[in-house]
Write a protein that holds these residues in place. Sequence first.
Motif, PDB file in Angstrom:
ATOM      1  N   MET A  39       0.825  -1.172  -0.335  1.00  0.00           N
ATOM      2  CA  MET A  39      -0.073   0.468   0.120  1.00  0.00           C
ATOM      3  C   MET A  39       1.228   0.694   0.207  1.00  0.00           C
ATOM      4  N   LEU A  40       1.746   1.631   0.988  1.00  0.00           N
ATOM      5  CA  LEU A  40       2.997   2.493   1.221  1.00  0.00           C
ATOM      6  C   LEU A  40       3.829   2.302  -0.538  1.00  0.00           C
ATOM      7  N   THR A  41       4.322   1.445  -0.982  1.00  0.00           N
ATOM      8  CA  THR A  41       5.342   1.192  -1.997  1.00  0.00           C
ATOM      9  C   THR A  41       4.867   1.593  -3.595  1.00  0.00           C
ATOM     10  N   MET A  42       3.603   0.987  -3.307  1.00  0.00           N
ATOM     11  CA  MET A  42       2.648   1.505  -4.578  1.00  0.00           C
ATOM     12  C   MET A  42       1.923   2.955  -5.239  1.00  0.00           C
ATOM     13  N   PHE A  43       1.434   3.220  -4.145  1.00  0.00           N
ATOM     14  CA  PHE A  43       0.528   4.493  -3.512  1.00  0.00           C
ATOM     15  C   PHE A  43       0.844   5.877  -3.069  1.00  0.00           C
ATOM     16  N   LEU A  44       0.767   5.511  -1.661  1.00  0.00           N
ATOM     17  CA  LEU A  44       1.835   6.737  -1.463  1.00  0.00           C
ATOM     18  C   LEU A  44       2.614   6.621  -2.122  1.00  0.00           C
ATOM     19  N   VAL A  45       3.682   5.938  -1.866  1.00  0.00           N
ATOM     20  CA  VAL A  45       5.060   7.298  -1.796  1.00  0.00           C
ATOM     21  C   VAL A  45       5.370   7.689  -3.208  1.00  0.00           C
ATOM     22  N   PRO A  46       4.549   6.288  -4.085  1.00  0.00           N
ATOM     23  CA  PRO A  46       4.862   7.303  -5.370  1.00  0.00           C
ATOM     24  C   PRO A  46       4.002   8.448  -6.008  1.00  0.00           C
ATOM     25  N   ILE A  47       2.272   8.370  -5.303  1.00  0.00           N
ATOM     26  CA  ILE A  47       1.809   9.592  -5.348  1.00  0.00           C
ATOM     27  C   ILE A  47       2.172  10.594  -4.564  1.00  0.00           C
ATOM     28  N   ILE A  48       3.050  10.940  -3.428  1.00  0.00           N
ATOM     29  CA  ILE A  48       3.405  12.035  -3.010  1.00  0.00           C
ATOM     30  C   ILE A  48       5.125  12.189  -3.660  1.00  0.00           C
TER      31      ILE A  48
END
Length: 337
Positions: A39-48
């Motif tokens: 969830m963090l590496t596929m969505f949160l980190v790349p979006i930010i």
Amino acid sequence: MIDGIILAIGAGLMLGLYALPEKFTKDFKFENTWSLFFMLTMFLVPIIASIILINNFGSVFFSVPTNVLIKMAVASLLWGIGVMMWGKAINHIGLSLGFSIFIGTVILVGSILPFAVEGLPQKNVLLTILAGIFVVLLGVLFNGQAGITRELDELKSGQNIKGKGEMIMGITIAVIGGLLATGFSYANAVGRPYIHEACQASGNPEWVTAVAVMFPIFISGGIVMTLYFAWQLSSKKAWVCFKTPNFRKNFILILIMAIFHYAASALFAFAAFKLGEIGNTVGYAIFNTSCVATAIVSGIVTKEWINASSRAKKYLYISLTCMIIGISIIAIGNGIS
């Protein structure tokens, strides 16, 4: 060329080490750790990262042809499915053999796949790179043999060895998973030229292209992984494990993993650009091989092999040597080009 090779090796080092913080999480099951990680590496980190680092974020992607984005999305979905299949293969044939077959398929097919998009290089360049990939694959095979030998040593009597049917099933899943996982290589090869042009038109530095390329790849691949782990959390009744006093500490550790994993992939994309015409092939081979070599060395440093027999360690050292030689030959091929 040298800076591209260094970047590709650095990306492989980061990918080979990103999972180390997982050893220090507490009260989480496997499903909790890896569902939160994805969830963090596929969505949160790349979006930010994309919103902060890409000038005119919206206009960049509106400038990319729709058919290119669709190709990237489909290939990235296949990548996500391939990674999930690798996890299932390990359940059938164990980590060592499953990892070796999967990563061997990824390196072989994923390194050659960009040629289908960009065309073949000169004959001497092609033969040199293929020779390097062959030596790398020998290293992967020796790595698998080292792991199998260690597992047999630990079993001693040879009990609980997988049956023939289960072995065939596991090997099949690992090969198909490896083939699908090469969607990452294809998505990068087919999308990077257009996204680079769009980034440059919006006044972005060259390195920002690597961040932009990862955005559609990670978001698309993350859909599959999210659905899979949501199902796993429910079937294993692991949702409740998120309610732990150690959640904050676990979250920070897993966030570090996510940042390293994402940064490694973005760094690979930039390395492929710096390596020139056949950078996708050369960069992908060096990137994945460096990752495996790093995992081997970290396993030695963390004493995972301390109880292994001398025979198993011999296979391991031969594996590492082959990978280093193979990377050198691939680098020479890129230099010739």
